[in-house]
Motif scaffolding. Structure first.
Motif, PDB file in Angstrom:
ATOM      1  N   ARG A  33       0.984  -1.198   0.066  1.00 14.72           N
ATOM      2  CA  ARG A  33       0.174   0.035  -0.056  1.00 14.72           C
ATOM      3  C   ARG A  33       0.848   1.158   0.060  1.00 14.72           C
ATOM      4  O   ARG A  33       2.033   1.365   0.926  1.00 14.72           O
ATOM      5  CB  ARG A  33      -0.782  -0.012   1.084  1.00 14.72           C
ATOM      6  N   PRO A  34       0.661   2.192  -0.894  1.00 18.57           N
ATOM      7  CA  PRO A  34       1.260   3.457  -0.850  1.00 18.57           C
ATOM      8  C   PRO A  34       1.209   4.247   0.372  1.00 18.57           C
ATOM      9  O   PRO A  34       0.444   4.288   0.931  1.00 18.57           O
ATOM     10  CB  PRO A  34       0.844   4.131  -2.164  1.00 18.57           C
ATOM     11  N   ALA A  62       5.405   5.466   8.660  1.00 15.55           N
ATOM     12  CA  ALA A  62       4.361   5.367   7.567  1.00 15.55           C
ATOM     13  C   ALA A  62       4.633   5.480   6.008  1.00 15.55           C
ATOM     14  O   ALA A  62       3.862   5.864   5.400  1.00 15.55           O
ATOM     15  CB  ALA A  62       3.146   6.215   8.003  1.00 15.55           C
ATOM     16  N   GLY A  63       6.087   5.146   5.849  1.00 12.56           N
ATOM     17  CA  GLY A  63       6.388   5.581   4.415  1.00 12.56           C
ATOM     18  C   GLY A  63       6.934   6.952   4.162  1.00 12.56           C
ATOM     19  O   GLY A  63       6.967   7.324   2.847  1.00 12.56           O
ATOM     20  N   GLN A  76       5.697  16.242   0.345  1.00 15.02           N
ATOM     21  CA  GLN A  76       5.720  14.875   0.401  1.00 15.02           C
ATOM     22  C   GLN A  76       5.810  14.079  -0.780  1.00 15.02           C
ATOM     23  O   GLN A  76       5.204  14.151  -1.675  1.00 15.02           O
ATOM     24  CB  GLN A  76       4.473  14.403   1.357  1.00 15.02           C
ATOM     25  N   ALA A  77       6.880  13.277  -0.784  1.00 14.92           N
ATOM     26  CA  ALA A  77       7.080  12.458  -1.955  1.00 14.92           C
ATOM     27  C   ALA A  77       6.254  11.077  -2.135  1.00 14.92           C
ATOM     28  O   ALA A  77       5.579  10.791  -0.920  1.00 14.92           O
ATOM     29  CB  ALA A  77       8.304  11.802  -2.030  1.00 14.92           C
ATOM     30  N   ARG A  78       5.964  10.741  -3.253  1.00 15.06           N
ATOM     31  CA  ARG A  78       5.039   9.487  -3.489  1.00 15.06           C
ATOM     32  C   ARG A  78       5.808   8.079  -3.110  1.00 15.06           C
ATOM     33  O   ARG A  78       6.949   8.095  -3.815  1.00 15.06           O
ATOM     34  CB  ARG A  78       4.473   9.456  -4.735  1.00 15.06           C
ATOM     35  N   VAL A  79       5.509   7.409  -2.053  1.00 14.11           N
ATOM     36  CA  VAL A  79       6.440   6.232  -1.815  1.00 14.11           C
ATOM     37  C   VAL A  79       5.557   5.315  -1.704  1.00 14.11           C
ATOM     38  O   VAL A  79       4.320   4.969  -1.569  1.00 14.11           O
ATOM     39  CB  VAL A  79       6.923   6.337  -0.350  1.00 14.11           C
ATOM     40  N   PRO A  80       5.914   3.729  -2.589  1.00 18.85           N
ATOM     41  CA  PRO A  80       5.107   2.751  -2.535  1.00 18.85           C
ATOM     42  C   PRO A  80       4.880   1.930  -1.558  1.00 18.85           C
ATOM     43  O   PRO A  80       4.094   0.930  -1.587  1.00 18.85           O
ATOM     44  CB  PRO A  80       5.694   1.877  -3.778  1.00 18.85           C
ATOM     45  N   LEU A 113      12.046  13.029  -5.583  1.00 19.15           N
ATOM     46  CA  LEU A 113      10.652  13.098  -6.020  1.00 19.15           C
ATOM     47  C   LEU A 113       9.801  12.226  -5.906  1.00 19.15           C
ATOM     48  O   LEU A 113       8.513  11.979  -5.690  1.00 19.15           O
ATOM     49  CB  LEU A 113      10.972  14.177  -7.266  1.00 19.15           C
ATOM     50  N   SER A 114      10.222  10.905  -6.408  1.00 22.95           N
ATOM     51  CA  SER A 114       9.520   9.781  -6.711  1.00 22.95           C
ATOM     52  C   SER A 114      10.514   8.387  -6.257  1.00 22.95           C
ATOM     53  O   SER A 114      11.825   8.692  -6.453  1.00 22.95           O
ATOM     54  CB  SER A 114       9.170   9.491  -8.084  1.00 22.95           C
ATOM     55  N   TRP A 115       9.617   7.563  -5.963  1.00 20.56           N
ATOM     56  CA  TRP A 115      10.461   6.285  -5.138  1.00 20.56           C
ATOM     57  C   TRP A 115       9.876   4.827  -5.839  1.00 20.56           C
ATOM     58  O   TRP A 115       8.680   4.814  -5.868  1.00 20.56           O
ATOM     59  CB  TRP A 115      10.338   6.321  -3.764  1.00 20.56           C
ATOM     60  N   ARG A 116      10.708   4.048  -5.805  1.00 21.72           N
ATOM     61  CA  ARG A 116      10.083   2.716  -6.288  1.00 21.72           C
ATOM     62  C   ARG A 116      10.795   1.596  -5.408  1.00 21.72           C
ATOM     63  O   ARG A 116      11.939   1.654  -4.776  1.00 21.72           O
ATOM     64  CB  ARG A 116      10.344   2.379  -7.775  1.00 21.72           C
TER      65      ARG A 116
END
Length: 376
Positions: A33-34, A62-63, A76-80, A113-116
């Motif tokens: 869950r992201p 919480a990521g 806040q960056a988007r984290v998977p 900025l973005s993560w995988r």
């Protein structure tokens, strides 16, 4: 025989810091869950911070991964994943990695900025299990050729313990946290964690392999990993354990430590001096790239969780109860109390001169280092 290992201070610290902000979520939910985007994310627990260009990247509960730019705006960056992240490191303005609970490793190639997700405990457990099985098979074969060799017999006992531990971990699922990360460049990196986990990548995190060779039969937690200017690697952990490798982790030597206190953080100052900080105000110093260590006396005895070297040769230590320690030269330290008494896990200095504090109360920003002029 099943071996059980009690929760130890390094792991308990992380659980204490997040407190009520962490809920008991199913493992698969947390890993798939992201992270929830929240306008209050900078007020929730943060565990680490690193400067990246003119910005600062922070990780936490919480990521949450936050970016603060030079003008002070926080994004806040988007984290998977939706679980506690424990450490972050960038090797340049683009490439960075963060690690955390359930063995998760996430990667950014755009400055945060973005993560995988690159890895988690689902993939780590079989890697550790196969490594343990191979080690037992190798030692059993060696003992057949030399049945009276006591060193081989002892090594086999330890390998069987490791195999038993790996089997238990596989049965428990992806539940063991990673606690430290260090990359030499965009391809070579190492991560360490609970119960003696240490893994290496040579391809930027696409694939990982477990490392053996650390003298750690009790599977004590490994809390921090750091590369030094001479090319060697250091690992610090529970019980004052320090390990050094001169060949990228292929072989390790146990370094004699003057303390049995758990060590949580490693850093190297611009003058080459290496620091290790930990439980109860422990600060160890090495002037020979981590081969020999001595304890340095401090004006407080609170636990220390973060070390921030400054470009001018100074250093800031962060710790329990909002304690900060500043030294202009790594020799003399002065204590200062941050606003509030929440635990501080690390600090960073913005190019504008602001001192950023991260810990149980989230992000705190001080206009400057309030004790720096006085300490000099």
């Amino acid at each position: 025989m099943t071996h059980t290992i009690a929760l130890r201070p390094a792991l308990a610290l992380l659980l204490l810091v997040v407190g009520a902000t962490t809920q008991a979520l199913p493992l698969n939910d947390r890993l798939e869950r992201p992270a929830h985007l929240s306008p209050l994310a900078e007020r929730e627990a943060l565990t680490d911070i690193q400067p990246v260009g003119d910005s600062q990247v922070m990780v936490g509960t919480a990521g949450h991964i936050l970016l603060r730019n030079a003008s002070g705006q926080v994004q806040q960056a988007r984290v998977p994943v939706d679980l506690l992240l424990t450490a972050v490191q960038f090797v340049d303005a683009k490439h960075g990695w963060a690690v955390g609970h359930d063995g998760v490793i996430v990667h950014s190639n755009d400055g945060g900025l973005s993560w995988r997700k690159q890895l988690d405990g689902h993939a780590i457990n079989p890697l550790l299990l196969k490594a343990a099985e191979d080690d037992v098979a190798r030692l059993e074969q060696a003992l057949v050729a030399a049945p009276d060799d006591p060193a081989l017999a002892s090594a086999l006992d330890n390998a069987m313990f490791a195999l038993d531990d790996a089997q238990a971990a596989s049965a428990a699922g992806p539940s063991r946290p990673l606690l430290g990360v260090w990359f030499r460049n965009a391809r070579e990196g190492w991560v360490v964690g609970a119960y003696g986990m240490i893994l290496k990548t040579d391809d930027g995190g696409v694939t990982w392999q477990p490392l053996n060779g650390l003298e750690n039969p009790d599977r004590l937690h490994l809390n921090s990993v750091l590369g030094l200017t001479d090319g060697s690697l250091l690992v610090a952990g529970e019980g004052g354990r320090l390990y050094r490798s001169g060949d990228d982790g292929a072989h390790w030597s146990s370094v004699q430590s003057p303390t049995e206190a758990s060590l949580y953080a490693l850093a190297q100052l611009p003058n080459g001096e290496v620091l290790a900080a930990g439980f109860g105000g422990t600060l160890l110093v090495s002037n020979d790239q981590g081969e020999r260590w001595m304890a340095r006396r401090l004006p407080v005895n609170v636990s220390l969780y973060g070390i921030r070297p400054l470009a001018d040769g100074g250093v800031v230590l962060a710790g329990q109860g909002g304690t900060l320690l500043f030294s202009p030269d790594g020799q003399r330290f002065e204590a200062w109390q941050a606003p509030g008494k929440a635990a501080l896990l690390n600090t960073s200095l913005a190019r504008t001169g602001e001192l950023l504090l991260v810990g149980a109360a989230g992000l705190q920003v001080l206009p400057t280092i309030p004790f720096k002029v006085h300490a000099q």
